[in-house]
Structures are given as C-alpha cells and as structure tokens.
Design a protein around this motif. Sequence first.
Motif, mmCIF file in Angstrom:
data_model
loop_
_atom_site.group_PDB
_atom_site.id
_atom_site.type_symbol
_atom_site.label_atom_id
_atom_site.label_comp_id
_atom_site.label_asym_id
_atom_site.label_seq_id
_atom_site.Cartn_x
_atom_site.Cartn_y
_atom_site.Cartn_z
ATOM 1 N N SER A 44 0.742 -1.150 -0.010
ATOM 2 C CA SER A 44 -0.049 0.010 0.078
ATOM 3 C C SER A 44 0.876 1.231 -0.049
ATOM 4 N N GLY A 45 1.966 1.200 0.733
ATOM 5 C CA GLY A 45 2.796 2.406 0.886
ATOM 6 C C GLY A 45 3.396 2.722 -0.570
ATOM 7 N N LEU A 46 3.918 1.641 -1.328
ATOM 8 C CA LEU A 46 4.454 2.068 -2.612
ATOM 9 C C LEU A 46 3.362 2.683 -3.583
ATOM 10 N N ALA A 47 2.236 2.077 -3.599
ATOM 11 C CA ALA A 47 1.171 2.617 -4.309
ATOM 12 C C ALA A 47 0.736 3.966 -3.876
ATOM 13 N N VAL A 48 0.687 4.341 -2.940
ATOM 14 C CA VAL A 48 0.319 5.759 -2.222
ATOM 15 C C VAL A 48 1.576 6.735 -2.753
ATOM 16 N N MET A 49 2.767 6.423 -2.537
ATOM 17 C CA MET A 49 3.971 7.111 -3.134
ATOM 18 C C MET A 49 3.882 7.598 -4.312
ATOM 19 N N ALA A 50 3.509 6.458 -5.238
ATOM 20 C CA ALA A 50 3.631 6.476 -6.737
ATOM 21 C C ALA A 50 2.809 7.557 -6.984
ATOM 22 N N VAL A 51 1.540 7.319 -6.496
ATOM 23 C CA VAL A 51 0.314 8.330 -6.960
ATOM 24 C C VAL A 51 0.772 9.787 -6.660
ATOM 25 N N MET A 52 1.425 9.853 -5.492
ATOM 26 C CA MET A 52 1.722 11.479 -4.998
ATOM 27 C C MET A 52 2.839 11.938 -5.941
ATOM 28 N N LEU A 53 3.614 11.042 -6.215
ATOM 29 C CA LEU A 53 4.664 11.683 -7.178
ATOM 30 C C LEU A 53 4.294 11.899 -8.392
ATOM 31 N N VAL A 54 3.242 11.487 -8.997
ATOM 32 C CA VAL A 54 2.525 11.683 -10.433
ATOM 33 C C VAL A 54 1.943 12.858 -10.187
ATOM 34 N N THR A 55 1.115 12.995 -8.998
ATOM 35 C CA THR A 55 0.288 14.417 -8.628
ATOM 36 C C THR A 55 1.255 15.552 -8.689
ATOM 37 N N THR A 56 2.322 15.380 -8.023
ATOM 38 C CA THR A 56 3.521 16.474 -8.008
ATOM 39 C C THR A 56 3.994 16.850 -9.060
ATOM 40 N N CYS A 57 4.522 15.899 -9.955
ATOM 41 C CA CYS A 57 4.728 16.037 -11.473
ATOM 42 C C CYS A 57 3.543 16.911 -12.151
ATOM 43 N N LEU A 58 2.767 16.427 -12.045
ATOM 44 C CA LEU A 58 1.453 16.874 -13.090
ATOM 45 C C LEU A 58 1.124 18.558 -12.366
ATOM 46 N N MET A 59 1.097 18.770 -11.291
ATOM 47 C CA MET A 59 0.808 19.915 -10.540
ATOM 48 C C MET A 59 1.940 20.841 -11.064
ATOM 49 N N SER A 60 3.392 20.428 -11.005
ATOM 50 C CA SER A 60 4.289 21.372 -11.426
ATOM 51 C C SER A 60 4.065 21.938 -13.003
ATOM 52 N N LEU A 61 3.470 21.191 -13.875
ATOM 53 C CA LEU A 61 2.914 21.467 -15.073
ATOM 54 C C LEU A 61 1.598 22.638 -14.915
ATOM 55 N N VAL A 62 0.551 22.015 -14.205
ATOM 56 C CA VAL A 62 -0.354 23.038 -13.795
ATOM 57 C C VAL A 62 -0.069 24.454 -13.277
ATOM 58 N N ILE A 63 0.992 24.447 -12.511
ATOM 59 C CA ILE A 63 1.525 26.033 -12.018
ATOM 60 C C ILE A 63 1.958 26.837 -13.022
ATOM 61 N N ILE A 64 2.678 25.948 -14.121
ATOM 62 C CA ILE A 64 3.259 26.832 -15.306
ATOM 63 C C ILE A 64 2.213 27.196 -16.114
ATOM 64 N N LEU A 65 1.528 26.180 -16.831
ATOM 65 C CA LEU A 65 0.711 26.270 -17.752
ATOM 66 C C LEU A 65 -0.536 26.899 -17.721
ATOM 67 N N CYS A 66 -1.055 26.413 -16.448
ATOM 68 C CA CYS A 66 -2.605 26.840 -16.104
ATOM 69 C C CYS A 66 -2.499 28.033 -15.148
ATOM 70 N N TRP A 67 -1.885 28.229 -14.298
ATOM 71 C CA TRP A 67 -1.764 29.183 -13.376
ATOM 72 C C TRP A 67 -0.796 30.270 -13.545
ATOM 73 N N HIS A 68 0.046 30.120 -14.719
ATOM 74 C CA HIS A 68 0.944 31.140 -15.208
ATOM 75 C C HIS A 68 1.809 31.538 -14.093
ATOM 76 N N LYS A 69 2.514 30.850 -13.503
ATOM 77 C CA LYS A 69 3.498 30.959 -12.546
ATOM 78 C C LYS A 69 4.755 31.068 -13.041
ATOM 79 N N PRO A 70 5.843 31.646 -12.620
ATOM 80 C CA PRO A 70 7.169 31.608 -13.250
ATOM 81 C C PRO A 70 7.602 30.154 -13.110
ATOM 82 N N PRO A 71 8.311 29.645 -14.012
ATOM 83 C CA PRO A 71 8.832 28.025 -13.779
ATOM 84 C C PRO A 71 9.558 28.020 -12.435
#
Length: 843
Positions: free
Chosen positions: A477-504
């Motif tokens: 369960s721990g490995l599955a949870v951390m994999a989901v969180m890592l994917v969310t972190t990577c996608l959120m970094s793109l959302v911050i740039i592309l959608c929220w228009h924040k500096p890279p």
Amino acid sequence: MDLSHSNCWSSSKENSWRTVLLLAYQSLGVVYGDLSISPLYVFKSTFAEDIQHSETNEEIYGVLSFVFWTLTLVPLLKYVFIVLRADDNGEGGTFALYSLICRHAKVSLLPNRQASDEDVSTYKMERPPETQSTSKVKKVLEKHKGFHTALLVLVLLGTCMVVGDGLLTPAISVFTAVSGLESLMAPQHHQWMGMLKKIAEKDGPPIIWYNTSVEMSILPTSGQKFNACVLPCKNDFQLFTPMSLFLGFVFHLFLIMFDFLFADAVVPITCFILVCLFALQHYGTHRVGFFFAPVVLIWLLCISTLGLYNIFHWNPRVYQAISPYYMYKFLKKTRISGWMSLGGVLLCITGSEAMFADLGHFSYTAIQVAFTFLVYPALILAYMGQAAYLSMHHENASGISFYLAVPVVGSQAIISGTFSIINQSQSLGCFPRVKVVHTSDKIHGQIYIPEINWILMILCIAVTIGFRDTKHLGNASGLAVMAVMLVTTCLMSLVIILCWHKPPVVALCFLLFFGSIEILYFSASLVKFAEGAWLPILLALFLMTIMLVWHYATIKKYEFDLHNKVSLEWLLALGPSLGISRVPGIGMVFTDLTSGIPANFSRFVTNLPAFHKVLVFVCVKSVPVPHVPPAERYLMGRVGPPSHRSYRSIVRYGYRDVHQDIDSFESELVGRLESFIRYDWTQGQEAGAPSNEHNESQVNTPNDSELAVIRTIRFSHYPSYEIDENSQPASVSIGLPTVDSMADIMEMGPIKRRVRFADDLAGGDEKEVEMRQELEDLWDAQQAGTAFIIGHSHVRAKPGSTFLKKIAINFGYNFLRRNCRGPDVALRVPPVSLLEVGMVYVV
C-alpha cells in the motif's frame, strides 16, 4: 460558468455554513476513513525492523517527528492548501490535472478534437489570462509529440496506482482493525482449550496425540489399537479417549472448528467485512458516507481523547519531538535501518490522495474544514499519545492502549476515488467501456461501477488471504500511495506553469520540495520489493497494458475511419437511378467522425440499397472537461442541400456527465434538429443559402463554422401553423436580437410541442414554405420510427506488423472488446431498433 451541472452546491449554497458543515460531516465517512485508521499500524510497522529502543527515546521521538512533519507537509500543506485548488470545475484526480493541462497546451491525444470545443463555458478557467508570451515549457511540450505520449503514460501510471491503492487500502485497513480480535480472543481461546482437554481426559488415558507439526503416535490401551485419520491442529493437546472412535472423531472436528474460528478468525472475519463493504457501494457515496461518518467521527474523538490521556499520564514532554532535529538524530543513529523503517512512517498519509480524487463528491471548503479542524489535530494527538506510551514501555512496541478499544473500518475513500478515475479514463478513451451508475440525482459526481466494484472485491479478498500480514500489506500500500503522490506532484508542477501562469522557478521549487520528500519514502518502499511492494507494480503494469492497448486501438480505428470516409458527392448521387430508395423514418448513423460520411454507412447501403428519408450522422464525443452544460451539448449542421434531408449532430459530453437514455436522447435530438431547421431558414439564410457541407474540402476537414449550437430562439416572425394544445408546454424563450453567423451560440431547450401545419402551404413566402415542408418531413419521419445504425467492428493488425502489435491488436484488444460493454449498450440503444453493420478495421 455553470457549476450547477458539476457539483451539488451552487454559488449561493457555497456561502452557507450549514451546507459546508453537512458536506464536511459526510466527507468523514468517505474521504478520511483511511487516514483516520492509520494510527493502528504506523508505529507497529515502523518498529517491525531492527530498531532497538534506548533510554533516551531518540528512536521514538524521531519516528514521531517524521510522522508529524509528514502529516503537516503532505496532506495539510500540499493537498489541502495547494493541490485542491487545481480543481477542474470542481472535479479532482489525476485525469482532472491532465484535463487542465490539455486545455492550456495542445498535448491531448483525443482524436476528434474541434476548435468549437473551446467555446464550451466549462472549458474556460477562472484564472486571469496569460499576459506574457507563451512559456518555453508550453512550446516544448506542444512541439515534441513524444512528450504527449510520455504525459499520457505518466497519467495512466498514476491512474493504475490509484486502482492498486483502491485494492490494497481496504485490505490493510480492515485487516488491521480486525486483527485486534486476535489479542482479545487469545486468552479466552486458551482457557476454553484447557477446559476441553480436561473433559477429554476424564474417561482414561488418551490414545492419539496431535500437535502443530501434524505428527501422530498411536498409544495402545488395554492391548487395543484403533485406526485414525490425521487432522492438523494449532496447539498441542490430547484428543481422544477410549470412549468411542466415532464420538471422538466428531469431538475432534468440533475442536478443530473452534480453533479455526477463534484462533485464526482474523482472515475470515476480514473477508466477510470486505464483502459487506463492497456490497454497500451500490447505495451511493452519500448513503455510505452517512453510514460511516458517525463511526469515523467517534473513532477520531476516541483516539484524540486517548492520545491526550497518554500524553499527560505517561510523558507530557513528548511535544519536544515536534522539533525536526529529532529526525536528523534518528537517521544518524539508525542509518540504513532507520531509512528502511520510513516505509512504515509513510503509512500515516495513506488516504491523503483521496481528498483530491473524491473532490467531485464534495466541495473544496468542506474537505478543507473537515481535515484542518478535526482530522489533522485528532491524528496528531493520537500519534503523540502513542509515542508517550511507548516512551515508557520500550518492551511493547505494539501494545498501544486504544488498539483494542474501537475496531473501525476505514476504506471507502479509495473505492470511491477508483470509481471516479475509471470513469474519467473510460470517457477519454483509455479504458474499456463499463457500466456507470449515477447514484444521486442531486450530487452529480457520485457514481458506482458494478464491474469494477466486484473485481476489486475479489482481488481484495485474494490479497488478504494471500498476504495474511499487516507488514506485507503495508509495504504494498505504501508504494502505491507514494507513486500516486509523485505523479500528482509532477502534474501539479505543469499546472502551476501552464494553467496558473506562474514562473517556472515556482513550479521547480514545488517539484523539488515535495518531490524530494516523496522520493525518500518511495525509495524506502521500493527496497521492500520482495516483501509485498511487488504487488502494486505488477498490478500497474497489467492495467497500463490494458489502457495503452485500448487507447492505441481506439486511435487507430479513428484514423482508419478518417482515411476511408466517402465523399459527399457519393451520398448525393444515391437515388432511384442506382436502385437506392428512401424509406420512411429517421436513420441515426453513429460515428466517431465529426465531418464526412463514415465507411460503415457505405457498407450499409451496399448491402441494403435503401436508407431513411431523414438521415442524421451522430457523433457522441468526449470533451476534456468534467461537464458540458445541456444547452451547449448539441452541435447541429447539414450534410448536403436542404432537399436531401441529411444532417450532422455532434453530441458532446464531459467525463463526468450522465449519458441520456435513448428515449430522452432521441426526443432531445429531434427537438434540437427542429430548432436548427427553423434557425437555419430564418436567421442562417441572412448571409445566403442554408448551411451545408457542400464541397469536398468541407467534408474532409472539420469546419466548425458550418455547425451551430442551438438554444432557444425568439423568431422575428412566426410561421402559420397550429399548436396542439394537448402537448407539454414549451420552454421559456430568451430574446436574442440578432445573429451574425452560424457560429454564433444560441440556446434552445428541447421542443416538446407537437405542431400541425395548416393545409394551405402557399400562404407564406418561398423560404417559409420550404421550412414548413422540411419540419413536416421531420415529424412524419419521427412518427414512422427511428433506426440506430452502429458499426460492429473487428480490428486486426496489418500484414507485416510487428509481433508485439499483432498480439496487442489481434488478441488483446479484440478480447477486451468482446468482454466489455458494446457501443449499443453504452448508448442504451433498444435491440428492436438496432442495425449493426459489420466492419473490419485493418490498422
């Protein structure tokens, strides 16, 4: 933006604290069950390694410091205050982030995209428009097609890990809660066994001896010997006496059954509870939430109260462990053992991703209030209380005072999140078609998928029986949870740039800060690959294979249709001279194409030289938004001149929308078609002839200007027809003064009034007469009946394709297609009105 179609709350209700508190209370039973039950196994799993306690309590304080800061940084800071704000019109989850990215950058792999999709109100974002020039990150993503595929694979990986978490979290939470019964039943079990042994010894010396190694020795009594069968037993005790072999055998079976039910009762009781849990899912999230909410609320109050008691009774100075310095001391002292033990610490945040995955079931404010003011402080007090108790009881790392007090089950959150993310995957063409049941008329995002529910139940029971151990379940369960969180972190970094228009640099800081924390825990889980962590990886590979094969074949089928569609001239040439007749009724030809004549219709006409007087090419497509307002759902246009009575209808759904029943869909479509005919003859002709696809270029390329979103229209003049007063009233019209072009967006509700035209059709001008005649033909065709023409496809790989492609297409995709719901079931087409056209796709 019309949020009434996306959530159960409107803008007025959002400001109502009563509604917010009600949703926050309901979220306890759905979202926070997994987080709330984590104190049962975090310390036990963490200290299961080779970590010895010292008198200074540095190890205990170090683990508590890790737990405190992990809970503070990941669920509270990352999810509650950052990630939850990246909602897609009130929806959350991995595909919601992907949807946002696809709308702000051209990275989507959906085949039938149109420029008019961007005009949907929910397509717009509530963020200020980008004032600076297009970022380099966006340019790079849009330029290289490999990044589009890599982004989709990353999203599918996160999706598969959510499904894996949905399988493992119920198993570990229920198993851990029920395992408290083992300690409760152990003393009574041994007392009962002692009494039964005394009863068995009353009639004389025993003749058979059983023990845990299933060894048997026959001891003669008075020169007699008896045949006996070997039965395993857990404890060493004497069974038979010379009374009777038959009665002794029955008595033996009774002892074995008693021993199984009470000594090894954790697994069967866990399986029984899991069956009950999954059987409750069809009642809907709101009912299950209200069922579990009081249980979770009582549990949180109990663990927080017991935590306070342990703090003041055993070690009031345990608050010192909040200092991050104790984390450094813990790792410095324990080294490799301490790093490996972090796989147990990360279990304190299992279920955090459910806050975002289940966002569509509730509101952002409700989830934020519930976690910030109840769940978070209760968990902190519980963990501090455990640390205070363990600091004075080094010899008993698992003997936590409240462990046996209130066994509770918390596993609803990830199950609901799994339903949501599977539905999103299916809508975006990345998962085979399954049945989606919307369980609430008021709360739009609450769904239930029967096939996924029962598959999860079977796999969950299999994992419970196979592992039978909290440690291995926790590692998986721990490995599955951390994999989901890592994917969310990577996608959120793109959302911050592309959608929220924040500096890279802001996105980079977010990625490095939270990514480093999650990679630390992920590496600690990955080390335990052989001890259970292999399961989510294996499951993810299996699910990703299914999703990629289905998505690849779907894209290839669309490309085949695109390259094999027939010309408009071929359609217009069909007539009596070729032996083709027009039969009464409406023929709805379903296709994935947004323009042109599909090949399955040419196959239909070739085998049956007739088609209906009114022909409608219907494209039911998904738009990368959670909801499309009903008023903006239908794009209508003509195929050929008005006299041909051929039309095109593009029906757009979001990945959370409810697909209509065929009866309401047919009535709605005919009503919109009638509205389009009136609009086209009155307003559309101001610029010339009625809109139609009249040349080859318009057929081969989507031309959104030839399609109109039809809404309620107030005509400047009304045709002379009589109204049937016995019909239902029409919707209220809204005034729109002028319409400049076919691309202007109008609103029209479904027309439910029957019209009966006057006998004298020559009373008006030529256009009005033609309009009335076309409308009359439409109603006559509806009275004659509707036929639904759907392609029945078989896909095979091209000759010369690679072996891997042949396996994926010829066996993998066709197996999935045969065993999932067909398009007629997904569209709810009645079998009596269905016409299937066999098509072979060579891709």
